[in-house]
Design an enzyme around this catalytic site. Structure first.
Site, PDB file in Angstrom:
ATOM      1  N   CYS A  91       0.820  -1.224   0.000  1.00 30.91           N
ATOM      2  CA  CYS A  91       0.000   0.000   0.000  1.00 30.91           C
ATOM      3  C   CYS A  91       0.846   1.264   0.000  1.00 30.91           C
ATOM      4  CB  CYS A  91      -0.938  -0.007   1.192  1.00 30.91           C
ATOM      5  SG  CYS A  91      -1.832  -1.563   1.365  1.00 30.91           S
ATOM      6  N   ASN A 135     -10.390  -1.000  -0.076  1.00 34.58           N
ATOM      7  CA  ASN A 135      -8.932  -0.846   0.031  1.00 34.58           C
ATOM      8  C   ASN A 135      -8.311  -1.436  -1.234  1.00 34.58           C
ATOM      9  OD1 ASN A 135      -6.224  -1.167   0.528  1.00 34.58           O
ATOM     10  ND2 ASN A 135      -6.469  -1.988   2.607  1.00 34.58           N
ATOM     11  N   HIS A 168      -3.149   6.562   2.325  1.00 33.40           N
ATOM     12  CA  HIS A 168      -3.630   5.287   1.795  1.00 33.40           C
ATOM     13  C   HIS A 168      -5.022   5.026   2.365  1.00 33.40           C
ATOM     14  CE1 HIS A 168      -4.322   1.185   0.984  1.00 33.40           C
ATOM     15  NE2 HIS A 168      -4.030   0.760   2.204  1.00 33.40           N
TER      16      HIS A 168
HETATM   17  O1  UT7 Z   1      -3.916  -1.662   3.589  1.00 30.28           O
HETATM   18  C1  UT7 Z   1      -3.490  -2.035   4.859  1.00 30.28           C
HETATM   19  C2  UT7 Z   1      -4.126  -3.330   5.125  1.00 30.28           C
HETATM   20  N1  UT7 Z   1      -4.940  -3.530   6.231  1.00 30.28           N
HETATM   21  C3  UT7 Z   1      -5.420  -2.641   7.123  1.00 30.28           C
HETATM   22  O2  UT7 Z   1      -5.142  -1.484   7.127  1.00 30.28           O
HETATM   23  C4  UT7 Z   1      -6.345  -3.212   8.156  1.00 30.28           C
HETATM   24  C5  UT7 Z   1      -6.335  -2.419   9.408  1.00 30.28           C
HETATM   25  N2  UT7 Z   1      -7.364  -2.893  10.307  1.00 30.28           N
HETATM   26  C6  UT7 Z   1      -8.664  -2.663  10.115  1.00 30.28           C
HETATM   27  O3  UT7 Z   1      -9.083  -2.009   9.174  1.00 30.28           O
HETATM   28  C7  UT7 Z   1      -9.616  -3.190  11.173  1.00 30.28           C
HETATM   29  O4  UT7 Z   1      -8.865  -3.730  12.238  1.00 30.28           O
HETATM   30  C8  UT7 Z   1     -10.609  -4.251  10.638  1.00 30.28           C
HETATM   31  C9  UT7 Z   1     -11.614  -3.580   9.714  1.00 30.28           C
HETATM   32  C10 UT7 Z   1      -9.863  -5.345   9.902  1.00 30.28           C
HETATM   33  C11 UT7 Z   1     -11.389  -4.834  11.803  1.00 30.28           C
HETATM   34  O5  UT7 Z   1     -12.050  -3.818  12.540  1.00 30.28           O
HETATM   35  P1  UT7 Z   1     -11.936  -3.772  14.140  1.00 30.28           P
HETATM   36  O6  UT7 Z   1     -12.787  -2.671  14.578  1.00 30.28           O
HETATM   37  O7  UT7 Z   1     -10.469  -3.728  14.474  1.00 30.28           O
HETATM   38  O8  UT7 Z   1     -12.601  -5.133  14.525  1.00 30.28           O
HETATM   39  P2  UT7 Z   1     -12.008  -6.304  15.415  1.00 30.28           P
HETATM   40  O9  UT7 Z   1     -11.012  -7.093  14.643  1.00 30.28           O
HETATM   41  O10 UT7 Z   1     -11.596  -5.738  16.733  1.00 30.28           O
HETATM   42  O11 UT7 Z   1     -13.307  -7.209  15.620  1.00 30.28           O
HETATM   43  C12 UT7 Z   1     -14.435  -6.714  16.359  1.00 30.28           C
HETATM   44  C13 UT7 Z   1     -15.541  -7.739  16.239  1.00 30.28           C
HETATM   45  C14 UT7 Z   1     -15.086  -9.168  16.472  1.00 30.28           C
HETATM   46  O12 UT7 Z   1     -16.119  -9.868  17.165  1.00 30.28           O
HETATM   47  P3  UT7 Z   1     -15.994 -10.131  18.734  1.00 30.28           P
HETATM   48  O13 UT7 Z   1     -14.713 -10.905  18.919  1.00 30.28           O
HETATM   49  O14 UT7 Z   1     -15.945  -8.783  19.373  1.00 30.28           O
HETATM   50  O15 UT7 Z   1     -17.231 -10.915  19.029  1.00 30.28           O
HETATM   51  C15 UT7 Z   1     -14.984  -9.733  15.072  1.00 30.28           C
HETATM   52  O16 UT7 Z   1     -15.152 -11.126  15.020  1.00 30.28           O
HETATM   53  O17 UT7 Z   1     -16.107  -7.695  14.922  1.00 30.28           O
HETATM   54  C16 UT7 Z   1     -16.134  -9.037  14.404  1.00 30.28           C
HETATM   55  N3  UT7 Z   1     -16.007  -8.968  12.960  1.00 30.28           N
HETATM   56  C17 UT7 Z   1     -17.057  -8.859  12.123  1.00 30.28           C
HETATM   57  N4  UT7 Z   1     -18.381  -8.792  12.363  1.00 30.28           N
HETATM   58  C18 UT7 Z   1     -19.179  -8.677  11.289  1.00 30.28           C
HETATM   59  C19 UT7 Z   1     -14.865  -8.967  12.231  1.00 30.28           C
HETATM   60  N5  UT7 Z   1     -15.170  -8.883  10.925  1.00 30.28           N
HETATM   61  C20 UT7 Z   1     -16.512  -8.808  10.834  1.00 30.28           C
HETATM   62  C21 UT7 Z   1     -17.404  -8.686   9.759  1.00 30.28           C
HETATM   63  N6  UT7 Z   1     -18.745  -8.611  10.037  1.00 30.28           N
HETATM   64  N7  UT7 Z   1     -17.010  -8.596   8.460  1.00 30.28           N
END
Ligand code: UT7
Length: 322
Positions: free
Chosen positions: A113, A279, A249
């Site tokens: 990225c 993204n 990005h």
């Molecule tokens: O280009 C660079 C590449 N990558 C990035 O920049 C990614 C950077 N990170 C992110 O954008 C975020 O961390 C994510 C979008 C990947 C995740 O968001 P988050 O707010 O950090 O969520 P989390 O991983 O803390 O998960 C919160 C909850 C979890 O459930 P529990 O454990 O609280 O019950 C996940 O299982 O959200 C759940 N979850 C979902 N729920 C519905 C994770 N993905 C999903 C989904 N739909 N698609």
């Protein structure tokens, strides 16, 4: 030392638009979760048989249509991608061949990225060193080919697309001082486990997909980018108040909001591409910049801070004056 000027920009996305509703039909997620946690509403995916090089070519064709110029004297092509059609030949060589730029050197950049921003840094350096005069920098991805559609934490994020800019030797240079860096120790927080390939036009499905520790990457991005923006501004003898537009990005709208909170920059001055395109890694910055220019938001003379960050974990930034 010759100055470098960013003179033209184009973009391309595949035809297939994929709304959040699609993911509601294949995994346990909701439109509400995706929008509130990432900002993403839609993204575009290539069809079977459509590749990164196709998007590169279309982005350059769009550039030439919007900013008529000859491609004959392009002397270097830099393509940033982590999703090449195949590892060899490079995407830059394919573009060189398909667009008949017989005088151009060709090189791919692997900085995920941050790759498009790295491309601008490299192009500026090649021009400053007197080695080249007219360089195409392309950021292009088909991330849908390396997406694990059973992983709900990552599959909703990624989109396909390409952006291309032309950087030319010009006494009225508009590319400022640059910074580059990496936190290589974080490499295992975001990686691709394999890659795609073709033989005789048939796509080989290898065991490949993006694997990420979303929370760790999120935290690294906010901390690093907020700190490095200060270094970038200092190198350019500018303050944040003198920047008209910030093009980070586009990984996640919440990351961008957090960077803005941390630095005191207004979200109103952000150009993003994540809401409509997801993204798109290497392509996210040129797509956001392109749409800012096409919509009339960006005016001639505006100062724009570009900052790429992601897999590596790598980052690069610069400030251009449009
Ligand atoms: O280009 C660079 C590449 N990558 C990035 O920049 C990614 C950077 N990170 C992110 O954008 C975020 O961390 C994510 C979008 C990947 C995740 O968001 P988050 O707010 O950090 O969520 P989390 O991983 O803390 O998960 C919160 C909850 C979890 O459930 P529990 O454990 O609280 O019950 C996940 O299982 O959200 C759940 N979850 C979902 N729920 C519905 C994770 N993905 C999903 C989904 N739909 N698609």
């Amino acid at each position: 030392m010759a100055n470098a000027r960013l003179t033209a920009i184009g973009m391309a996305v595949p035809r297939k638009k994929v709304p959040n509703a699609y993911f509601e039909s294949i995994i346990d997620t909701t439109d509400e979760w995706i929008v509130s946690r990432t900002g993403i509403k839609t993204r575009y995916h290539v069809e079977e048989g459509e590749f990164t090089s196709d998007l590169c070519v279309r982005a350059v064709e769009d550039l030439v249509e919007k900013y008529p110029t000859s491609l004959e004297d392009v002397d270097m092509i830099l393509v940033s991608t982590v999703t090449p059609d195949q590892p060899m030949p490079s995407m830059a060589c394919r573009v060189q061949h398909r667009l008949h730029m017989s005088r151009a050197g060709a090189l791919d950049i692997y900085a995920a990225c941050a790759g498009f921003s790295y491309g601008i840094v490299v192009a500026k350096g090649l021009i400053a060193g007197g080695l080249h005069k007219k360089i195409l920098v392309i950021g292009a991805e088909t991330l849908s080919k390396v997406t694990d559609f059973s992983d709900r934490t990552s599959c909703v994020l990624f989109g396909d697309g390409a952006g291309a800019v032309l950087i030319e030797a010009d006494p009225t240079g508009n590319i400022g001082a640059c910074i580059t860096g990496a936190s290589g120790e974080g490499g295992s927080d975001l990686y691709i486990s394999g890659y795609a390939s073709t033989i005789d036009g048939h796509e080989l499905k290898m065991n490949r997909c993006i694997v990420q520790n979303g929370r760790r990457v999120f935290k690294w991005a906010v901390t690093t980018v907020a700190a490095e923006i200060k270094n970038l501004l200092a190198k350019n003898n500018l303050t944040l108040g003198e920047i008209d537009w910030f093009v980070p990005h586009s990984a996640n709208l919440r990351i961008i909001e957090a960077i803005c909170n941390e630095t005191g920059f207004s979200m109103d001055k952000v150009l993003e591409s994540v809401v409509d395109f997801g993204n798109t890694s290497s392509a996210s910055i040129p797509i956001a910049l392109y749409n800012g220019i096409q919509s009339g938001k960006v005016k001639h003379g505006d100062r724009i801070m570009l900052f790429g960050f992601g897999g590596g974990l790598a980052y690069a930034g610069t400030i251009i004056t449009w």
